[in-house]
Write a protein that holds these residues in place. Structure first.
Motif, PDB file in Angstrom:
ATOM      1  N   GLY A 150      39.303 -14.182  54.729  1.00 30.75           N
ATOM      2  CA  GLY A 150      39.115 -15.374  55.562  1.00 30.75           C
ATOM      3  C   GLY A 150      40.338 -16.262  55.661  1.00 30.75           C
ATOM      4  O   GLY A 150      40.316 -17.280  56.358  1.00 30.75           O
ATOM      5  N   LYS A 163      44.662 -13.779  57.906  1.00 30.75           N
ATOM      6  CA  LYS A 163      45.703 -12.744  57.956  1.00 30.75           C
ATOM      7  C   LYS A 163      45.730 -12.043  59.319  1.00 30.75           C
ATOM      8  O   LYS A 163      46.782 -11.914  59.931  1.00 30.75           O
ATOM      9  N   GLY A 173      41.716  -3.028  56.915  1.00 32.89           N
ATOM     10  CA  GLY A 173      40.316  -3.360  57.228  1.00 32.89           C
ATOM     11  C   GLY A 173      39.943  -2.855  58.622  1.00 32.89           C
ATOM     12  O   GLY A 173      38.897  -2.214  58.812  1.00 32.89           O
ATOM     13  N   PHE A 198      39.710   0.969  58.644  1.00 31.95           N
ATOM     14  CA  PHE A 198      38.428   1.434  58.073  1.00 31.95           C
ATOM     15  C   PHE A 198      37.280   1.190  59.050  1.00 31.95           C
ATOM     16  O   PHE A 198      36.418   2.052  59.232  1.00 31.95           O
ATOM     17  N   ARG A 199      37.284   0.000  59.681  1.00 30.11           N
ATOM     18  CA  ARG A 199      36.186  -0.292  60.627  1.00 30.11           C
ATOM     19  C   ARG A 199      36.202   0.683  61.807  1.00 30.11           C
ATOM     20  O   ARG A 199      35.154   1.077  62.313  1.00 30.11           O
ATOM     21  N   ASP A 234      33.063  -4.494  48.009  1.00 22.97           N
ATOM     22  CA  ASP A 234      33.976  -3.882  47.026  1.00 22.97           C
ATOM     23  C   ASP A 234      35.209  -3.340  47.745  1.00 22.97           C
ATOM     24  O   ASP A 234      35.148  -3.006  48.928  1.00 22.97           O
ATOM     25  N   PHE A 249      46.872  -4.987  53.025  1.00 21.97           N
ATOM     26  CA  PHE A 249      47.443  -3.936  52.166  1.00 21.97           C
ATOM     27  C   PHE A 249      48.830  -4.401  51.746  1.00 21.97           C
ATOM     28  O   PHE A 249      49.576  -4.874  52.609  1.00 21.97           O
ATOM     29  N   LEU A 302      34.197 -17.516  56.876  1.00 20.04           N
ATOM     30  CA  LEU A 302      33.647 -16.155  56.893  1.00 20.04           C
ATOM     31  C   LEU A 302      32.220 -16.135  57.414  1.00 20.04           C
ATOM     32  O   LEU A 302      31.850 -15.263  58.209  1.00 20.04           O
ATOM     33  N   ARG A 344      30.132  -8.206  61.350  1.00 21.48           N
ATOM     34  CA  ARG A 344      30.548  -7.621  60.068  1.00 21.48           C
ATOM     35  C   ARG A 344      29.536  -7.954  58.977  1.00 21.48           C
ATOM     36  O   ARG A 344      29.322  -9.115  58.659  1.00 21.48           O
ATOM     37  N   ASP A 354      29.804  -7.571  55.875  1.00 20.54           N
ATOM     38  CA  ASP A 354      30.400  -8.190  54.675  1.00 20.54           C
ATOM     39  C   ASP A 354      30.650  -9.681  54.870  1.00 20.54           C
ATOM     40  O   ASP A 354      30.981 -10.383  53.923  1.00 20.54           O
ATOM     41  N   ARG A 375      33.705 -10.370  47.257  1.00 24.23           N
ATOM     42  CA  ARG A 375      35.067 -10.124  47.760  1.00 24.23           C
ATOM     43  C   ARG A 375      36.065 -11.070  47.089  1.00 24.23           C
ATOM     44  O   ARG A 375      37.198 -10.671  46.794  1.00 24.23           O
TER      45      ARG A 375
HETATM   46  P1  ADP Z   1      39.082  -9.640  54.723  1.00 21.64           P
HETATM   47  O1  ADP Z   1      40.545  -9.917  54.461  1.00 21.64           O
HETATM   48  O2  ADP Z   1      38.449 -10.716  55.534  1.00 21.64           O
HETATM   49  O3  ADP Z   1      38.307  -9.313  53.477  1.00 21.64           O
HETATM   50  P2  ADP Z   1      39.613  -6.972  55.797  1.00 21.64           P
HETATM   51  O4  ADP Z   1      39.228  -6.574  57.159  1.00 21.64           O
HETATM   52  O5  ADP Z   1      41.057  -7.029  55.462  1.00 21.64           O
HETATM   53  O6  ADP Z   1      38.924  -8.390  55.640  1.00 21.64           O
HETATM   54  O7  ADP Z   1      38.918  -6.019  54.713  1.00 21.64           O
HETATM   55  C1  ADP Z   1      37.538  -5.744  54.750  1.00 21.64           C
HETATM   56  C2  ADP Z   1      37.163  -4.753  53.640  1.00 21.64           C
HETATM   57  O8  ADP Z   1      37.861  -3.506  53.849  1.00 21.64           O
HETATM   58  C3  ADP Z   1      37.531  -5.158  52.215  1.00 21.64           C
HETATM   59  O9  ADP Z   1      36.573  -6.010  51.623  1.00 21.64           O
HETATM   60  C4  ADP Z   1      37.597  -3.766  51.535  1.00 21.64           C
HETATM   61  O10 ADP Z   1      36.310  -3.254  51.264  1.00 21.64           O
HETATM   62  C5  ADP Z   1      38.205  -2.879  52.606  1.00 21.64           C
HETATM   63  N1  ADP Z   1      39.679  -2.844  52.471  1.00 21.64           N
HETATM   64  C6  ADP Z   1      40.578  -3.320  53.365  1.00 21.64           C
HETATM   65  N2  ADP Z   1      41.839  -3.147  52.911  1.00 21.64           N
HETATM   66  C7  ADP Z   1      41.731  -2.560  51.691  1.00 21.64           C
HETATM   67  C8  ADP Z   1      42.660  -2.136  50.700  1.00 21.64           C
HETATM   68  N3  ADP Z   1      43.996  -2.305  50.864  1.00 21.64           N
HETATM   69  N4  ADP Z   1      42.197  -1.560  49.566  1.00 21.64           N
HETATM   70  C9  ADP Z   1      40.902  -1.383  49.373  1.00 21.64           C
HETATM   71  N5  ADP Z   1      39.949  -1.775  50.245  1.00 21.64           N
HETATM   72  C10 ADP Z   1      40.355  -2.349  51.407  1.00 21.64           C
END
Ligand code: ADP
Length: 191
Positions: free
Chosen positions: A11, A14, A33, A36-37, A58, A87, A125, A134, A136, A146
């Motif tokens: 939140g 970034k 993030g 992954f999405r 997590d 990252f 958030l 989302r 989460d 988180r």
């Molecule tokens: P935020 O910064 O709001 O938590 P992100 O979109 O960056 O949102 O990340 C969402 C989720 O994606 C994280 O809570 C984690 O589960 C996963 N994730 C993203 N980047 C990483 C990373 N570098 N290592 C492990 N998990 C990650």
């Protein structure tokens, strides 16, 4: 070549700020993030695995995340520089990133940390969760988890990058424009 890590709690803004920096400095934006999405949306094996962690708030396991990051960098040899958003999130990821970049004669130029207090972040958030879909972002327990993950696994990176002389704090409270301005002033002062 400028390679920037944009750092901060969930939140902190970034993604929003990375989108501006990307066009201003012509960097390739990598958000783990978002990647992954994207995999979750396309129901890939990686997406199904990532989802089982992300839905709980997590972190996804390091090696899975590191491999995905490396693939993305390798697939963009034309990039003039990268902005890494979300990252590294663990010391193991930061070490892997340093090794990987040095093998390609690249290095992190600066880590820019967006700072804001937890109460403001939780409010942001929850608000985002109302429109982003989302999972989460929609549950305060997941959000708190988180923050716990951040405190235990990500916060140590502050020392990691400080030891390299690359850590810069930026006040992340204010309008989006004000924060963009702070970040660009900082980047311009470094180069
Ligand atoms: P935020 O910064 O709001 O938590 P992100 O979109 O960056 O949102 O990340 C969402 C989720 O994606 C994280 O809570 C984690 O589960 C996963 N994730 C993203 N980047 C990483 C990373 N570098 N290592 C492990 N998990 C990650």
């Amino acid at each position: 070549m400028i390679n920037i890590v944009i750092f901060g709690k969930p939140g902190a803004g970034k993604g929003t700020q990375a989108a501006f920096l990307k066009s201003k400095y012509q960097l390739f934006h990598i958000s783990t993030g978002d990647l992954f999405r994207h995999h979750i949306y396309n129901k890939t094996a990686l997406g199904i695995l990532a989802r089982s962690y992300m839905d709980k708030g997590d972190l996804v396991p390091d090696q899975v995340t590191i491999d995905m990051l490396k693939d993305t960098v390798e697939n963009h040899p034309e990039a003039k520089g990268f902005i890494f958003d979300g990252f590294p999130r663990t010391t193991k990821q930061a070490e892997a990133l340093d090794n990987f970049l040095s093998g390609r004669s690249m290095t992190i130029s600066a880590t820019l940390a967006l700072e804001a207090n937890d109460d403001i972040l939780v409010k942001r958030l929850i608000k985002r969760g109302k429109t982003s879909g989302r999972l989460d972002d929609q549950d305060e327990d997941k959000i708190r988890n988180r923050f716990e993950e951040y405190k235990n696994k990500t916060a140590p990176l502050r020392d990691f990058y400080t030891a390299q002389g690359k850590f810069h704090s930026v006040d992340g409270v204010g309008s989006i424009d004000e924060i963009t301005q702070r970040l660009t002033e900082l980047i311009d002062s470094l180069y």
